[in-house]
Write a protein that holds these residues in place. Structure first.
Motif: not given
Length: 444
Positions: A79-84
């Motif tokens: 996962l990235d740190d911005a996307s749901a």
């Protein structure tokens, strides 16, 4: 940098799917009642008993796995740190073996130190009959939260609960990992759930009834627009449909089962289940009806219009109406009807209403599966299923690229020949994932 999401598939991949479909006419609908149509593009993946051995799921790629009674299987996502983010699991029991009220699956997302980000259960409920059931787990990025917000690797744990010891068969699993697109720059988004929303039931439709046959899985769900749709469903069978629901729009659905032509009047509780799942295959709501040989109907409870802020509500039925896209309706008929009313399919009507004018998307650029386009509405009008819509798209791409019809035919025939040679060289044994059976992928 967040990578672009393309609504379509590469031309070569789509041509391969078209050729495979032409080489095997009617394969998708040849299976009998109760047989689920897995996504033909799904990759086999083996769940791991320990998280450090978990296989990674790529975003936007369908996967196929299996799970045994009592098993706990790990998979991994980045996962990235911005996307749901969303990971869904569709559990597909075989057509043998009983299921109990609490039988089902639990899907959870965890940091690699086992900190839980969220979880969701799906079970067969009071109907107690085997059918495909779906659950998803989500990671919501929220200001001020400190759990599961950082970029990196996360564990997905799928657990199977089986109360009935006689149901020892392995279940099929269809897995998907999706991330929402980037929000528009500078957009002020709400951080709490809706205070109120229209909760009145829809008025019954009175227009002309039309016929459309549902598919046997999410990947071949038949597209519907507003209207009264006629189909048939056999005991033990599930029919799948999909409806485009845009931002600000509200969906209503009712399933009405026809009377039986036999003289029997035996009572069957929870005979039909009408279910609604969102574009990430998160379960939204369901309704059931009982049957005694006469007409009967069931309607979904009123649901809120699609809105970004719904995700912050504590109610699952509200929070799952969090983005636009194709919403999936399924109609399942209990195999218990076969004892009293026979194995023949029973006619039913599915009434669908999508209300309100579409609102603007909060995303920046292409929304992918989390949006509704004019092309989607046209697909719904024509009644194409998901696979047909995907296969019809590349012709536009090919034409825009300046490739002539002859080149397309040559490319298609070349892919067709290659696929035929591969099949001849390594045809799967009966019961393998490729032929619709429920045996584990290679290596299990």
């Amino acid at each position: 940098m967040k990578r672009q999401r393309n609504r379509g598939r590469p031309v070569a991949a789509v041509l391969a799917a078209m050729c495979a479909a032409a080489a095997l006419p009617g394969q998708a609908h040849a299976a009998g009642p109760g047989v689920y149509a897995f996504d033909p593009d799904a990759k086999n993946v083996q769940g791991a008993a320990t998280n450090v051995e978990a296989s990674t799921l790529d975003e936007g790629v369908p996967y196929r796995s299996t799970i045994k009674p009592g098993e706990k299987l790990y998979y991994r996502v980045t996962l990235d740190d911005a996307s749901a983010a969303y990971v869904s699991a569709v559990a597909v029991p075989g057509d043998s073996g009983a299921v109990a009220y609490g039988d089902g699956i639990n899907v959870s997302l965890r940091e690699t130190d086992d900190t839980r980000c969220g979880s969701e259960q799906a079970n067969f409920g009071s109907g107690e009959y085997a059918r495909p059931i779906a659950a998803y787990v989500s990671r919501t990025v929220k200001e001020g939260s400190s759990t599961c917000q950082e970029s990196g690797q996360y564990d997905v744990l799928v657990e199977r609960e089986s109360k009935d010891a006689s149901n020892s068969d392995a279940w099929g699993l269809e897995l998907r990992f999706l991330q929402e697109p980037r929000l528009k720059s500078g957009a002020a988004m709400p951080t709490d759930g809706p205070e109120s929303w229209p909760s009145a039931s829809a008025q019954p439709l009175t227009g002309k009834q039309r016929k459309r046959s549902g598919g046997s899985g999410y990947s071949e769900a038949t597209s519907l627009e507003n209207g009264r749709w006629r189909d048939t469903v056999a005991p033990g069978q599930t029919r799948f449909y999909r409806v485009p629901v845009d931002w600000g729009q509200q969906i209503h659905a009712t399933a009405g089962l026809s009377n039986s032509t036999s003289a029997e009047t035996d009572f069957v509780g929870n005979a039909l289940t009408l279910s609604l799942d969102n574009p990430a295959q998160g379960h939204v709501s369901d309704a059931t009806l009982s049957y005694s040989g006469g007409p009967a109907s069931a309607s979904l409870k009123p649901l809120p219009p699609v809105a970004y802020r719904n995700r912050f509500d504590t109610s699952t039925q509200v929070s799952t109406m969090r983005f636009a896209g194709w919403y999936y309706l399924s109609v399942s008929l209990s195999p218990k009807l076969k004892d009293s009313y026979g194995a023949e399919p029973i006619p039913f009507e599915l009434a669908v209403q999508v209300k309100n004018k579409a609102e603007t998307s909060p995303y920046e650029g292409d929304a992918g599966v989390f949006g509704v386009t004019d092309q989607d509405r046209e697909v719904a009008r024509k009644g194409k299923n998901a696979r047909e819509a995907a296969q019809s798209g590349p012709m536009t791409v090919v034409a825009a690229a300046g490739i002539g019809t002859g080149s397309v035919l040559v490319l298609g025939l070349g892919v067709w020949t290659l696929l035929a040679r591969r099949r001849a060289a390594g045809a799967p044994a009966a019961g393998s994932p490729a032929d619709g059976g429920h045996r584990p992928p290679p290596g299990r």
